[in-house]
Scaffold this motif. Structure first.
Motif, PDB file in Angstrom:
ATOM      1  N   LEU A   1      -5.433   6.123   4.842  1.00  0.00           N
ATOM      2  CA  LEU A   1      -4.763   6.834   3.763  1.00  0.00           C
ATOM      3  C   LEU A   1      -5.546   6.603   2.479  1.00  0.00           C
ATOM      4  O   LEU A   1      -5.723   5.462   2.051  1.00  0.00           O
ATOM      5  CB  LEU A   1      -3.321   6.350   3.593  1.00  0.00           C
ATOM      6  N   ILE A   2      -6.034   7.685   1.882  1.00  0.00           N
ATOM      7  CA  ILE A   2      -6.806   7.610   0.642  1.00  0.00           C
ATOM      8  C   ILE A   2      -5.914   8.108  -0.489  1.00  0.00           C
ATOM      9  O   ILE A   2      -5.561   9.292  -0.543  1.00  0.00           O
ATOM     10  CB  ILE A   2      -8.096   8.447   0.731  1.00  0.00           C
TER      11      ILE A   2
ATOM     12  N   ARG B   1       7.008   2.743  11.200  1.00  0.00           N
ATOM     13  CA  ARG B   1       6.915   3.581  10.010  1.00  0.00           C
ATOM     14  C   ARG B   1       6.460   2.715   8.841  1.00  0.00           C
ATOM     15  O   ARG B   1       7.031   1.651   8.585  1.00  0.00           O
ATOM     16  CB  ARG B   1       8.260   4.239   9.708  1.00  0.00           C
ATOM     17  N   LEU B   2       5.442   3.166   8.151  1.00  0.00           N
ATOM     18  CA  LEU B   2       4.863   2.426   7.032  1.00  0.00           C
ATOM     19  C   LEU B   2       5.120   3.181   5.741  1.00  0.00           C
ATOM     20  O   LEU B   2       4.926   4.405   5.677  1.00  0.00           O
ATOM     21  CB  LEU B   2       3.361   2.238   7.244  1.00  0.00           C
TER      22      LEU B   2
ATOM     23  N   MET C   1       4.501   7.869   3.244  1.00  0.00           N
ATOM     24  CA  MET C   1       4.904   7.349   4.541  1.00  0.00           C
ATOM     25  C   MET C   1       3.889   7.736   5.608  1.00  0.00           C
ATOM     26  O   MET C   1       3.294   8.816   5.561  1.00  0.00           O
ATOM     27  CB  MET C   1       6.288   7.880   4.936  1.00  0.00           C
ATOM     28  N   TRP C   2       3.721   6.825   6.558  1.00  0.00           N
ATOM     29  CA  TRP C   2       2.867   7.085   7.718  1.00  0.00           C
ATOM     30  C   TRP C   2       3.607   6.679   8.976  1.00  0.00           C
ATOM     31  O   TRP C   2       4.265   5.629   9.022  1.00  0.00           O
ATOM     32  CB  TRP C   2       1.559   6.302   7.623  1.00  0.00           C
ATOM     33  N   THR C   3       3.518   7.501   9.992  1.00  0.00           N
ATOM     34  CA  THR C   3       3.979   7.183  11.334  1.00  0.00           C
ATOM     35  C   THR C   3       2.864   7.597  12.292  1.00  0.00           C
ATOM     36  O   THR C   3       1.936   8.316  11.891  1.00  0.00           O
ATOM     37  CB  THR C   3       5.275   7.935  11.687  1.00  0.00           C
TER      38      THR C   3
ATOM     39  N   CYS D   1       4.208  12.796   1.867  1.00  0.00           N
ATOM     40  CA  CYS D   1       4.548  12.317   0.529  1.00  0.00           C
ATOM     41  C   CYS D   1       5.979  12.733   0.212  1.00  0.00           C
ATOM     42  O   CYS D   1       6.404  13.840   0.555  1.00  0.00           O
ATOM     43  CB  CYS D   1       3.605  12.900  -0.520  1.00  0.00           C
ATOM     44  N   VAL D   2       6.710  11.854  -0.445  1.00  0.00           N
ATOM     45  CA  VAL D   2       8.100  12.132  -0.815  1.00  0.00           C
ATOM     46  C   VAL D   2       8.245  11.916  -2.308  1.00  0.00           C
ATOM     47  O   VAL D   2       7.917  10.839  -2.833  1.00  0.00           O
ATOM     48  CB  VAL D   2       9.081  11.223  -0.051  1.00  0.00           C
ATOM     49  N   ASN D   3       8.736  12.935  -2.997  1.00  0.00           N
ATOM     50  CA  ASN D   3       8.946  12.840  -4.441  1.00  0.00           C
ATOM     51  C   ASN D   3      10.260  12.131  -4.735  1.00  0.00           C
ATOM     52  O   ASN D   3      11.274  12.375  -4.084  1.00  0.00           O
ATOM     53  CB  ASN D   3       8.956  14.241  -5.056  1.00  0.00           C
TER      54      ASN D   3
END
Length: 460
Positions: free
Chosen positions: A373-374, A390-391, A402-404, A410-412
């Motif tokens: 993730l950059i 889930r990260l 978030m990453w799975t 991305c969540v605002n």
């Protein structure tokens, strides 16, 4: 995700171990909120500004560190009228922690003169002379039966094994370190890992009777160990070093079975998915709207009102943003500063501090890089969901990321001028605490669907 409104905070915030309550420091006051309704269920007034909060394991008691005073105050949720105050006098208090039985408080005095065990059941207290560190150097077994406390005397480091029932010293043995950094019990309580200061690369595994089971030293010259972490099942030990490498040891032979390099350029063949954060102003067609000049001028002062933040999947090869640390300053920003295992032991995330905007996710089953993730801004915190793979991470912006295994998104955070500076999961993975500088909010996180084969996504 659903978000609460923002609430004031001036310091630490902490979920209770039973995931029912959230403790928040607001200047001199300790505010206890219900996690479901966020109503205030208890309000305690301390004698000074709260610097530190820690719940007891049974979630019945909570202590507050008033380190400017310095003193400790403890409170009971079941008996609000009950209170406890600990003051070491001229020795001061540098740190405090609960014992596993939730009925004793361990304090470390200033200048590491002594560690004191205070009982809430009676007036007894026990002293351990010359603790090595204030906030580090103490580790409890998972079953709460024993504590390993690091001490130093006559220029030598020692491990003190103490019973958490009688608080008697069961054994003391010297360790082969120049300047011990920290200690950690293995998750199965069968071994103790200690590591040396960054000036000496040394990771040592000891048995409970003081036998050195293994000594690991990756190299001799240069700064050494920066972070150490057991896998949740205790079968692997991850060691992050200043040479920007992650090494993983197995628990049977204590040999390295995986070495991962954090390269500044990624080339094929590499099966990792590379996600890059991008943001673009949304182009809204307002030609059919009748807007006054005052409205247009007022809104232009706040910059672009709508920003589309998303992840783009990048192709290889790719060059990652890299910051070369200065050689003439202490504490260089390099090496593995963030390192954390997923609950299922399959993944481990790392951040190389000389690449602060990049998060690496390694697959420990396949022993390869799973994803990168950059981010546009330096990563401030990253935390795994305690119940699933889930990260979640934050970078000091108005978004959480978030990453799975099925993708990244991305969540605002829909709160005005809210920047996520830190985040914490509750203990059952249903609530996420998001902290700004002076306020906080919480988010209800939905359960992951059981679909690990879906395509990579970049939802906003």
């Amino acid at each position: 995700m659903e978000f609460t409104e923002s609430f004031k905070q001036t310091g630490p915030c902490c979920f209770s171990p039973n995931a029912r309550y959230l403790a928040v420091a607001v200047d001199y006051r300790l505010v206890i909120r219900d996690v479901l309704s966020f109503k205030v269920v208890q309000l305690f007034s301390c004698m000074d500004k709260i610097s530190y909060i820690e719940w007891a394991q049974d979630s019945e008691y909570i202590l507050c560190g008033l380190y400017k005073k310095p003193m400790i105050q403890a409170w009971s949720l079941a008996q609000p009228e009950w209170t406890c105050k600990i003051d070491e006098g001229p020795a001061g208090i540098a740190y405090a922690r609960w014992s596993p039985d939730s009925r004793h408080i361990l304090t470390t005095s200033e200048f590491q003169l002594r560690l004191t065990v205070w009982s809430l059941l009676n007036t007894a207290c026990i002293h351990v002379q010359w603790p090595k560190h204030a906030s580090k150097g103490v580790s409890f077994t998972k079953d709460g039966s024993f504590a390993a406390i690091c001490t130093r005397r006559d220029c030598k480091d020692y491990i003190n094994l103490i019973s958490c029932q009688s608080w008697e010293i069961m054994g003391v043995f010297a360790v082969d370190t120049l300047d011990l950094a920290d200690v950690e019990w293995s998750p199965d309580d069968t071994a103790i890992v200690i590591w040396d200061s960054p000036l000496e690369y040394k990771v040592l595994i000891y048995s409970l009777d003081g036998r050195c089971l293994s000594k690991y030293q990756a190299y001799e010259s240069g700064l050494g160990v920066k972070s150490v972490s057991w896998s949740p099942n205790g079968q692997s030990l991850a060691v992050g070093s200043y040479d920007q490498m992650l090494r993983v040891l197995n628990h049977l032979t204590w040999k390295v079975f995986a070495e991962f390099m954090h390269l500044s350029t990624l080339r094929a063949p590499c099966s990792a998915a590379v996600f890059k954060e991008v943001d673009e102003p949304l182009q809204l067609d307002m030609s059919d709207l009748s807007l006054s000049d005052d409205f247009t001028q007022q809104n232009s002062e706040y910059g672009p009102p709508f920003i589309d933040v998303r992840y783009d999947v990048m192709e290889l090869p790719i060059t990652l943003p890299f910051q070369k640390p200065p050689t003439d300053k202490p504490n260089p920003k390099q090496g593995i500063g963030i390192m954390s295992w997923s609950k299922d032991n399959q993944y481990i995330c790392t951040r190389n501090d000389s690449m602060p905007t990049v998060l690496w996710i390694w697959d420990m089953n396949l022993l390869e890089l799973a994803a990168i993730l950059i981010q546009k801004d330096p990563i401030r915190a990253a935390a795994w969901d305690p119940t699933c793979t889930r990260l979640v991470l934050c970078t000091g912006t108005s978004h959480v990321y978030m990453w799975t295994p099925s993708g990244a998104y991305c969540v605002n955070v829909p709160l005005p001028q809210f920047s996520v500076m830190d985040l914490k999961w509750d203990f059952n993975g249903s609530c996420l605490l998001l902290k700004d500088k002076e306020v906080f909010c919480c988010a209800a996180v939905p359960l992951l669907p059981d679909d690990s084969n879906s395509d990579y996504s970049s939802d906003n």
